[in-house]
Design an enzyme around this catalytic site. Sequence first.
Site, PDB file in Angstrom:
ATOM      1  N   ASP A 101       0.844  -1.200   0.000  1.00 11.08           N
ATOM      2  CA  ASP A 101       0.000   0.000   0.000  1.00 11.08           C
ATOM      3  C   ASP A 101       0.876   1.246   0.000  1.00 11.08           C
ATOM      4  OD1 ASP A 101      -2.043  -1.730   0.137  1.00 11.08           O
ATOM      5  OD2 ASP A 101      -2.773  -1.119   2.121  1.00 11.08           O
ATOM      6  N   PHE A 159       2.374   1.892  -3.376  1.00  9.13           N
ATOM      7  CA  PHE A 159       1.302   2.356  -4.262  1.00  9.13           C
ATOM      8  C   PHE A 159       1.058   3.851  -4.035  1.00  9.13           C
ATOM      9  CE2 PHE A 159      -3.027   3.242  -5.531  1.00  9.13           C
ATOM     10  CZ  PHE A 159      -3.192   2.514  -6.704  1.00  9.13           C
ATOM     11  N   ASP A 160       0.955   4.229  -2.751  1.00  5.21           N
ATOM     12  CA  ASP A 160       0.700   5.637  -2.435  1.00  5.21           C
ATOM     13  C   ASP A 160       1.820   6.545  -2.927  1.00  5.21           C
ATOM     14  OD1 ASP A 160      -1.701   5.095  -1.349  1.00  5.21           O
ATOM     15  OD2 ASP A 160      -0.991   5.049   0.733  1.00  5.21           O
ATOM     16  N   SER A 164     -35.819  -4.581 -18.151  1.00  8.90           N
ATOM     17  CA  SER A 164     -35.805  -5.250 -16.847  1.00  8.90           C
ATOM     18  C   SER A 164     -36.019  -6.741 -17.081  1.00  8.90           C
ATOM     19  CB  SER A 164     -36.860  -4.655 -15.930  1.00  8.90           C
ATOM     20  OG  SER A 164     -38.092  -4.706 -16.567  1.00  8.90           O
ATOM     21  N   GLU A 196     -26.853 -17.038 -12.876  1.00 11.18           N
ATOM     22  CA  GLU A 196     -26.024 -16.016 -12.234  1.00 11.18           C
ATOM     23  C   GLU A 196     -26.740 -15.510 -10.999  1.00 11.18           C
ATOM     24  OE1 GLU A 196     -25.765 -12.835 -15.021  1.00 11.18           O
ATOM     25  OE2 GLU A 196     -24.564 -13.995 -16.434  1.00 11.18           O
ATOM     26  N   LYS A 255     -28.520 -12.589  -8.815  1.00 10.44           N
ATOM     27  CA  LYS A 255     -29.205 -11.325  -9.074  1.00 10.44           C
ATOM     28  C   LYS A 255     -28.767 -10.355  -7.973  1.00 10.44           C
ATOM     29  CE  LYS A 255     -33.605  -9.340 -10.386  1.00 10.44           C
ATOM     30  NZ  LYS A 255     -33.472  -8.096  -9.656  1.00 10.44           N
ATOM     31  N   ASP A 313     -28.338  -7.214  -5.734  1.00  9.50           N
ATOM     32  CA  ASP A 313     -29.335  -6.235  -5.312  1.00  9.50           C
ATOM     33  C   ASP A 313     -28.665  -4.876  -5.143  1.00  9.50           C
ATOM     34  OD1 ASP A 313     -31.739  -5.243  -4.620  1.00  9.50           O
ATOM     35  OD2 ASP A 313     -31.781  -6.092  -2.606  1.00  9.50           O
ATOM     36  N   GLU A 360     -23.963  -4.213 -12.108  1.00 10.23           N
ATOM     37  CA  GLU A 360     -24.647  -3.743 -10.913  1.00 10.23           C
ATOM     38  C   GLU A 360     -23.607  -3.173  -9.946  1.00 10.23           C
ATOM     39  OE1 GLU A 360     -27.904  -4.367 -11.301  1.00 10.23           O
ATOM     40  OE2 GLU A 360     -28.783  -4.217  -9.297  1.00 10.23           O
ATOM     41  N   TYR A 372     -22.380  -8.081 -15.749  1.00 12.93           N
ATOM     42  CA  TYR A 372     -23.082  -9.272 -16.229  1.00 12.93           C
ATOM     43  C   TYR A 372     -23.486  -9.229 -17.698  1.00 12.93           C
ATOM     44  CZ  TYR A 372     -26.946  -6.199 -14.892  1.00 12.93           C
ATOM     45  OH  TYR A 372     -27.770  -5.122 -14.738  1.00 12.93           O
ATOM     46  N   LYS A 429     -30.444 -17.306 -17.765  1.00 11.81           N
ATOM     47  CA  LYS A 429     -30.409 -16.741 -19.118  1.00 11.81           C
ATOM     48  C   LYS A 429     -30.139 -17.841 -20.131  1.00 11.81           C
ATOM     49  CE  LYS A 429     -28.401 -12.450 -17.386  1.00 11.81           C
ATOM     50  NZ  LYS A 429     -27.213 -11.616 -17.232  1.00 11.81           N
ATOM     51  N   LYS A 453     -36.766 -15.009  -7.635  1.00 12.42           N
ATOM     52  CA  LYS A 453     -36.503 -14.145  -6.481  1.00 12.42           C
ATOM     53  C   LYS A 453     -36.664 -14.928  -5.185  1.00 12.42           C
ATOM     54  CE  LYS A 453     -37.818  -9.806  -6.871  1.00 12.42           C
ATOM     55  NZ  LYS A 453     -37.279  -8.440  -6.690  1.00 12.42           N
ATOM     56  N   CYS A 499     -37.286   7.406  31.366  1.00 12.05           N
ATOM     57  CA  CYS A 499     -36.032   6.778  30.942  1.00 12.05           C
ATOM     58  C   CYS A 499     -35.755   5.508  31.759  1.00 12.05           C
ATOM     59  CB  CYS A 499     -34.884   7.775  31.104  1.00 12.05           C
ATOM     60  SG  CYS A 499     -33.287   7.042  30.701  1.00 12.05           S
ATOM     61  N   CYS A 515     -32.486   6.364  34.016  1.00 16.76           N
ATOM     62  CA  CYS A 515     -32.393   7.406  35.040  1.00 16.76           C
ATOM     63  C   CYS A 515     -33.759   7.912  35.491  1.00 16.76           C
ATOM     64  CB  CYS A 515     -31.539   8.567  34.533  1.00 16.76           C
ATOM     65  SG  CYS A 515     -32.364   9.543  33.268  1.00 16.76           S
ATOM     66  N   CYS A 556     -34.357  11.078  26.185  1.00 20.05           N
ATOM     67  CA  CYS A 556     -34.199  11.358  27.608  1.00 20.05           C
ATOM     68  C   CYS A 556     -33.435  12.677  27.701  1.00 20.05           C
ATOM     69  CB  CYS A 556     -33.412  10.251  28.301  1.00 20.05           C
ATOM     70  SG  CYS A 556     -32.874  10.752  29.945  1.00 20.05           S
ATOM     71  N   CYS A 580     -27.790  11.045  33.119  1.00 20.94           N
ATOM     72  CA  CYS A 580     -28.227   9.725  32.652  1.00 20.94           C
ATOM     73  C   CYS A 580     -26.984   8.897  32.263  1.00 20.94           C
ATOM     74  CB  CYS A 580     -29.168   9.922  31.466  1.00 20.94           C
ATOM     75  SG  CYS A 580     -29.809   8.403  30.782  1.00 20.94           S
TER      76      CYS A 580
HETATM   77  S1  IVH Z   1     -29.477  -9.150 -16.909  1.00 17.41           S
HETATM   78  C1  IVH Z   1     -32.315  -7.462 -20.238  1.00 17.41           C
HETATM   79  N1  IVH Z   1     -28.201 -10.147 -14.875  1.00 17.41           N
HETATM   80  O1  IVH Z   1     -31.862  -6.787 -12.268  1.00 17.41           O
HETATM   81  C2  IVH Z   1     -32.078  -7.599 -18.800  1.00 17.41           C
HETATM   82  N2  IVH Z   1     -29.605  -8.278 -14.497  1.00 17.41           N
HETATM   83  O2  IVH Z   1     -34.855  -6.325 -13.605  1.00 17.41           O
HETATM   84  C3  IVH Z   1     -30.660  -7.520 -18.502  1.00 17.41           C
HETATM   85  N3  IVH Z   1     -29.608  -7.488 -12.173  1.00 17.41           N
HETATM   86  O3  IVH Z   1     -31.915  -3.599 -13.016  1.00 17.41           O
HETATM   87  C4  IVH Z   1     -30.392  -7.717 -17.106  1.00 17.41           C
HETATM   88  N4  IVH Z   1     -28.207  -8.983 -11.384  1.00 17.41           N
HETATM   89  O4  IVH Z   1     -29.519  -4.387 -13.006  1.00 17.41           O
HETATM   90  C5  IVH Z   1     -29.066  -9.209 -15.297  1.00 17.41           C
HETATM   91  N5  IVH Z   1     -26.993 -11.139 -13.162  1.00 17.41           N
HETATM   92  C6  IVH Z   1     -27.826 -10.202 -13.590  1.00 17.41           C
HETATM   93  C7  IVH Z   1     -28.365  -9.230 -12.710  1.00 17.41           C
HETATM   94  C8  IVH Z   1     -29.263  -8.277 -13.211  1.00 17.41           C
HETATM   95  C9  IVH Z   1     -28.952  -7.938 -11.097  1.00 17.41           C
HETATM   96  C10 IVH Z   1     -30.556  -6.338 -12.171  1.00 17.41           C
HETATM   97  C11 IVH Z   1     -30.392  -5.423 -13.339  1.00 17.41           C
HETATM   98  C12 IVH Z   1     -31.761  -4.878 -13.588  1.00 17.41           C
HETATM   99  C13 IVH Z   1     -32.653  -5.811 -12.875  1.00 17.41           C
HETATM  100  C14 IVH Z   1     -33.533  -6.475 -13.899  1.00 17.41           C
END
Ligand code: IVH
Length: 672
Positions: free
Chosen positions: A34, A37-38, A83, A113, A115, A117, A173, A225, A292, A316, A410, A413, A428, A434
Amino acid sequence: MNQDEAKLRIDTLTHELEEHNHHYYIQNNPTISDYDFDQLLKELEALETQFPTLAHQNSPTKRVGGDITKKFKSVVHDYPMLSLSNSYSKEEIAEFESRARKLTEADMEYVCELKYDGVAIGIKYVNGIFERAVTRGDGAKGEDVSANVRTIKTIPMRVRGEGFPSEFEIRGEIFFPLDGFQKLNEAREQSGEPLYANPRNTASGTLKNQDSSLVADRNLDSYLYGVYSRDRIAPTHYDSVKQAGEWGFHVPDERKNMIRLCKSIDEIMDFINYWDEARHALNFEIDGVVIKVNDFMQQEDLGYTAKSPRWAIAYKFKAAEVTTELESVAYQVGRTGAITPVANLSPVLLAGTTVRRASLHNADQIEKLDLRIGDHVYVEKGGEIIPKVTAVEMKQRPADSLPFQYITHCPECDTELIRKEGEAQHYCPNETGCPPQIKGRMQHFISRRAMDIEGLGAETIDQLHEAGLINNIGDLYDLQADQLLPLERMAQKSVDNMLEGIILSKNIPFERVLFGLGIRYVGETVAKKLARHFHSIEAVMNASLETLVEVDEIGGRIAESVVEFFSIEANKTLIQRLMEAGLQLSIPEDQLADNTDILSGFSFVISGVFERHSRDELKELIEKNGGKNTGSVSAKTSYLLAGEGMGPSKRAKAEKLEVKIISEADFESMIN
Ligand code: IVH
């Protein structure tokens, strides 16, 4: 060093630092300490300051932030951001699979894969160089958050290797790692600020922050992804992800089962079942699994609905949930006096851990849930770290249960609690009597981010308080060795350490002392702002509500809290004692020597690169002379400080709004 030598060195350093970055963040295999690097980074920074025109737009020095975006530009996506259709039912996943299989006689392959969040992002690369990063927005157009995304270390600024198309977009993501999220909330709790609800919303908010250095501090992370390009990169999705990995992108690790090629519904189900359990051990949140169709030609055959591809589906996970009995409610008193109710539950297994307590937030929450002692309640471990009570099972409510009574006094106290208009939390008000408030304030004061007193920890504070030696932070500075030595676990050496730590804390700069006082809503950033604006504790103490809210980023709530703190007699006495003890309660004269208020009332926008100063230096000069920096030109801007390569749109806007455009030399003569 001449221009040519500098160019060579800047290019070499940029390249070397990018390589080290890749080894550290993507390969988890650092190739440099580190410290070293710095050193390289500092060298590059210095050269960029000396030769601003030679700095790369995506220089490793940008990773630490600094660029301010006042308003994020709206950008039309090159490829719409769709989506995913999703389902909580495994039957529907099986239906998706058989529908897809019907399409073709050939063998069908799927990629499973995680998903993630977080927040979706599309990043465009032109000739292998990071061009821009855009949020999803409404799917057709999003916001350009490039300055912020540049600070995310797992996103490369330059593509590695070769064979990549001259233009392509990487989709993925961005998320807030859980350990970092927890630390952030702990720091907020320390400074009495409201906690962030969950990592996803916080990642999203962070990405839209105007100040990229704040984004850099938060250490967001990413997984990628998808690759989009007019040129074909690979015949299958799986290969394209592999390829992206070779180009230096952070893609899921097959060895950790984060991505899997599956040939049957059984293999898909195995993947789903594995992650339904294993997800709890990840350092980031996932809310499901994405399945997919692997082959791009087959994807095309399956096509799209208006909103989502027919070749993919998300399974999900249900938030992990159990029911258990609410045995009692306990109340915690924080350092600022805030009361937090906590549910004591019959111990129950949830997502791999035994849960005994759950957060109830405040009285409103209890009322909303219509909670009663003895109820069977649903407990959920979702986006939040601490489990929460989500509902009551009314059918099981005992016939003789009584409505819930929130405490009026409280628990520590016995002082009557207060609740301010518009606030959810009870407080309080017994600040000086307290115990958890008294101890909490001292513990905050000595903590690492405040006075960082070596040899003194939270437990010692408890011990010294219980022994009657300290009741407020002022008492720390009167401690004597002969008082400490008779106490349990206090050897000569630890006493010496502690006393030396206390003496050394007298050198801690004013802004950290101000933070350490523990004024509600005055976190580290606010303390810094106040210190730099007012220069001394007297000035802060004498500031009125009106003068406080005039300070950049100080709002009414903070201002009120500051005024209230210093209106309390005991706090004024405390400051007097700290002053006598020799703490830094102002910014020293020599640091203020070059400060003036020549630019007071003027606001500046800096754009382009300059000959004699870096942009950061100019910003500092503006602030030191009483002026204000802002990110974009508006009617309120006094001057546009224009350097080389300033965008034509900025100039046009300034001209239209009749904002004065000045050069570096003009600026220098203004302040000299
Ligand atoms: S593929 C055409 N792969 O989920 C759709 N999406 O509703 C392409 N997300 O906002 C998306 N992990 O950002 C894909 N492994 C993954 C994902 C992913 C999270 C999110 C994506 C999107 C939402 C889809």
